[in-house]
Structures are given as structure tokens and as C-alpha cells.
Write an enzyme that holds these catalytic residues in place. Sequence first.
Site, mmCIF file in Angstrom:
data_model
loop_
_atom_site.group_PDB
_atom_site.id
_atom_site.type_symbol
_atom_site.label_atom_id
_atom_site.label_comp_id
_atom_site.label_asym_id
_atom_site.label_seq_id
_atom_site.Cartn_x
_atom_site.Cartn_y
_atom_site.Cartn_z
ATOM 1 N N ASP A 306 -1.389 -7.199 3.858
ATOM 2 C CA ASP A 306 -0.651 -7.270 2.601
ATOM 3 C C ASP A 306 -0.449 -8.720 2.163
ATOM 4 O OD1 ASP A 306 1.107 -6.011 0.533
ATOM 5 O OD2 ASP A 306 2.645 -7.195 1.554
ATOM 6 N N GLU A 359 -5.619 -7.562 0.824
ATOM 7 C CA GLU A 359 -5.093 -7.464 -0.533
ATOM 8 C C GLU A 359 -4.993 -8.904 -1.038
ATOM 9 O OE1 GLU A 359 -1.217 -6.312 -3.201
ATOM 10 O OE2 GLU A 359 -1.055 -7.256 -1.255
#
Length: 626
Positions: A306, A359
Site C-alpha cells: 500500500d 500501489e
Amino acid sequence: MTPPLSVRWIGDTDAWLLAEGKHLRPWQKLGAHPVTLDGRDGVAFAVWAPNARQVLLLGDFNGWQAQPLALLPGCGVWEVFVPGAAVGHWYKFAVEGADGVWRHKTDPCARETELPPGNAARVCEPLRPPPATGAPAPTDRAPMAIYEVHVGSWRRPGGPHTLPTWDDLARELVPYAAGLGFTHLELLPVSEHPFYGSWGYQPTGLYAPTARYGRPDGFRRFVDAAHAAGLKIILDWVPAHFPADEHALARFDGTALYEHADPREGFHRDWNTLIYNWGRHEVRNYLVGNALFWIEQYGIDGLRVDAVASMLYRDYSRPAGEWVPNKDGGRENYEAIAFLREVHEVLQREAPQAVTIAEESTAFPRVTGAVADGGLGFDHKWNMGWMHDTLAYFAEDPVHRRWHHQRMTFSMMYAWSEDYVLPLSHDEVVHGKGSLLGKMAGDPWQQRANLRALYAWMYAHPGKKLLFMGAELAQPTEWNHDAELPWHLLGDPAHAGVQALVRDLNRLYRERPALHARDTDPHSFQWLVVDDADQSVLAFMRWGHRREDSTVVIANLTPVVREGYRIGLPHEGHWLECLNTDSAHYGGGNVGNGGSLQAEPQALHGQAWSAPLTLPPLGVIWLRPQ
């Protein structure tokens, strides 16, 4: 007071490796471990707190009375062995920090914790031994269709106010996702986190599956059930930041231990969280070890990392003058880059079967490049540009789409620069953004037609696939983490038809090698119609390794039926309409080509053959040679 031991739990070699940040599996020594030492059964406890004045152990095995730990010189680790302590006992650390303040702390390496306000850790069963050899690395030729899930709000079999258990999810989520044809389940972070509303993205217990859904053994059963059903498990992993809750990592020993002391480096304004100090080798070791832990101890198949962009840039979401440049005066975060490369060096050596997905929303170069070649080492990267452009296009009224045609074609200018995943993720259906269905232009029928076309376009476009839960239901409302998905929608044929389309897309995606086997090969893609902006028609070819694998994709993105629209074809013979998003089976109007057509020897679009087609309104069709 515990009698002194003639044999320490942490030996000289482990102490040196921990001090140098080179312990491959730090969780084998830090934390709580049921062992036999000096002929006595008990639990060895160890915690890193180099600047603490004192560290005390509190637990239900000693009536929550303070028991001191001993500091090992040189490595900053405190340890104690407690005879009679056993699996199932609860414990905490009381730490007198360098600032003289006492704080109750949860073990950073705890493998099971209780939810706030208790925040105690539990002694778990002995660790599994590392596998003797890693499985082979995955191949890019394999299909990857990911179903992204927030496990607390997928389905609530115990009632609207009761979270599911891992066993509930093994019984219901696993067969559901496998039945829809997905290849992977991606779980929003399951590491322990104090605030449910963070969806797991503010974790405090990186080594502990959250207690909200049951015990760690339940999580292991869930993973095993997924594997038995042919599904692989990807976990969202958050090494970028952590919350400032006092019971956790923040100022663990009275100093900025895991985080940066300078808020210009150590505090995220966007999330009110603390940023890991990746330049500190013990912190790096803690995180690198954690990546390997989930793969080795639970059999996880991959990690989606993330907020990578927030890690790579020192000025991320910071105004001028409120960030610290790197040693060369630039904005790149050299320490974070080194950390990400180290993660991949370790995983590629110790667990080559695991995949990693970034990401990452910027144009940072070679995110999926090999570390040896100067890349970050990720296997895949989310294609945020494709997502933004495509959703913006589908939000336009079809009468205006001719002016936005390039939004649908621009992605092919960079499609081969990284190994991409096409994400229609949770981020697109939260914070007032509405649902995917709600983003589509037009009346309700047109919105559903647009949504079906969007999905078929995505599954044919180069790149792996990701859909967030609820997308397959054509959910009309924004995702709500406090409620289960609106399953009642499946009683409406229009919504059930979208689910049926997703099932067929997954099946055809797996069956048609042209749609996945050469996903990173620019020679596997060829535009047939790229410039018909006036009619909003697009067509391309996906090539497989064999002639019969080829697939032609045509999109008509206006509500006008196009009769006799001729498309160039690479082969003579009979072509089957293997997918039509306007099929009545999916809730459409059944406009199409009767299931098949015949190529004619009339050259067009650079091909020797062609055929006239009926293009359904706001529809996408796929053709394959018979």
C-alpha cells in the site's frame, strides 16, 4: 523473580544479527516463544527497546505482577524466560522510556492480540519451521483475476451487527469467489488495527491477524480452504506508516524508535500517522521479516504493498519548505527505495513463489524492474492512469465521448513500461465517490450497459484484472464498511445479469490464451480501429501463441446500434461471437450477430479479411476463430 538461566534464549549469533538488522527471521527470536530451557518448560519473551530504562513483563501467568527483563548488551533487546507460562497466556510489556515515562506496550512481534482497550498479546503455538525449498516463481503467462475483499463487510451471516469469522469466510467467500472464476482473493489488511474504520490500513500489530474475525488458526484454515479451492491469497501490506496509538509502536522506548523524530520526515498529514524510519536497519529488519513471515507461516501467495508513492518521495503531500531533501538535495527517498529492494531480494531468494504488487500512482521508473537492473523488484503495479482515464470516459455522456476518445487509447502508449494490474478497487467507491454503477453516464439501463462494457473492455485490455467486491452486483450505492454487500440485488435480473457477465469474463479470460499468455509482450496487441472518434468505436486484436488463440475485441460506446460496421480480421473462415455484453443473459437488448459470422476476402484495417458486424449499443463483443 525468575532464577537466572545458564542458557540464554537469544544467543550471541542471534544478538549480533538483530543488532546489525540482518536477521532473516527476527520473529523467531523476538516476541513470545514456548520453549524448554534448562530443563524447564515455559515461555521466552524478547522485545527490542534499546533506549528504555527498564522493561517489565506483565501477564496472567504471574497475576499481572511486574517481572523485569534483562537487557542484552549491544543489540538493544530485552529478554526473560518465565517457567510455567504457556500457550494461551496473555501478556504486555511495561516500558520505562528514556524520557522517564512509563507506558504499557503491546508486543510488536505478537502473533495474536486482543482488541482495544485491552491490547494484550497472547502466547501462541510454536512457529512452523521454514519450508525446505521455495516453490518456483510464478509466470507472467498465467491469468490473474483478483477479487478484492474487505472481509468485515462482504457478508455477515450472524446478522447485520456481527462480523464474520474466518470459518464463515472459508465456507462462503471461498466457494463464491472460486465459483465466479477468480484466480486470487486480495484481502484489505488483516494485520491487527485499533480502528475498524481504517479498513486495516492503520495497523499496529503487523504479525497478528486481527482478532475481529477470530483466532490465528482460523485465519490459517481460511487460507488452506482457499488453496484447496484453487484460489491464491494476496494480503494488503502496509510498511509505509502506522498510527500513533500509545499502546503500539509510537515512541516505543520513549524515543522515536520505529518512526522519524523530525515530523517533516516522520508524520503523514493525510492520515495522521507516523512514518517508519527505513534508514534504521533494525526497523528495516522488522518490516522485511514481516513480509517473509506471512508467506512462510500462513502460506500467503503475495503482498500488495500500500501507498508506495508516499514512500518513494520525501515531499509526498507536503508543501515547499516542509520536507527534508535527500543527501543530494532531491525528493526521492533513498532509504525507502533501499528498503523495497531489500524486501524483494529476500523474497526472491527465500520465497520466489510469492508475488508483490505496488500501489504506486506516479511515473517512478522501473517499479516492476528487477533489482539487479536498478528496479524496485515488484512483480506488478496498479495501473492508476488507465483507471482514471477509463472511468472519466465512461462518466461522459455518449454525445460528448467523441471529444474524449484519447482517454480510451492513451493507455497503450505506456502499457508495456511496467507489468500492470488494472484496478477497479475499493478506492473508487469510497469517500463520496459513489459506486462504479453510479459513475456511468445515462439512465439506469444505459448505466448498466456502460458498466458491462467497462468490464468487458477491462478484461480484454492488456494487464491483470482486479475488481472490488460488489462490482459484480452492479451495486448502486457507495461501499459501506459497516454493512454487508446488498445481496438482495441478485433478485433483480438486471443485477444478476452483471454477475453472470463477470463469471463469463473470468472464464473466457482464463480460457483464451490471447487475453493473458502474452500480457507483457507489445507484439500481442494490435489496433484495428483506433481513430473512429465520431462514432466512438474501438477495435483491437489480442494475439496468442497460436492462430486459433487470437481474439478480436470491438466496442461501440454510444447508445446507437451500428449496422454493417466492417472490421478487419486476420484469418479467413468462421468467427464466433464468444462474448456480447448486450446479451439478454446479462440484462441487455440482445443486439448482435447471431453468435457467428463469416470472414470475407476484403482487406481492411491492415488485415486480408474482414466482415460486416452489427455493433450493439453501449456494448463490447469478442470474436474468436472457430
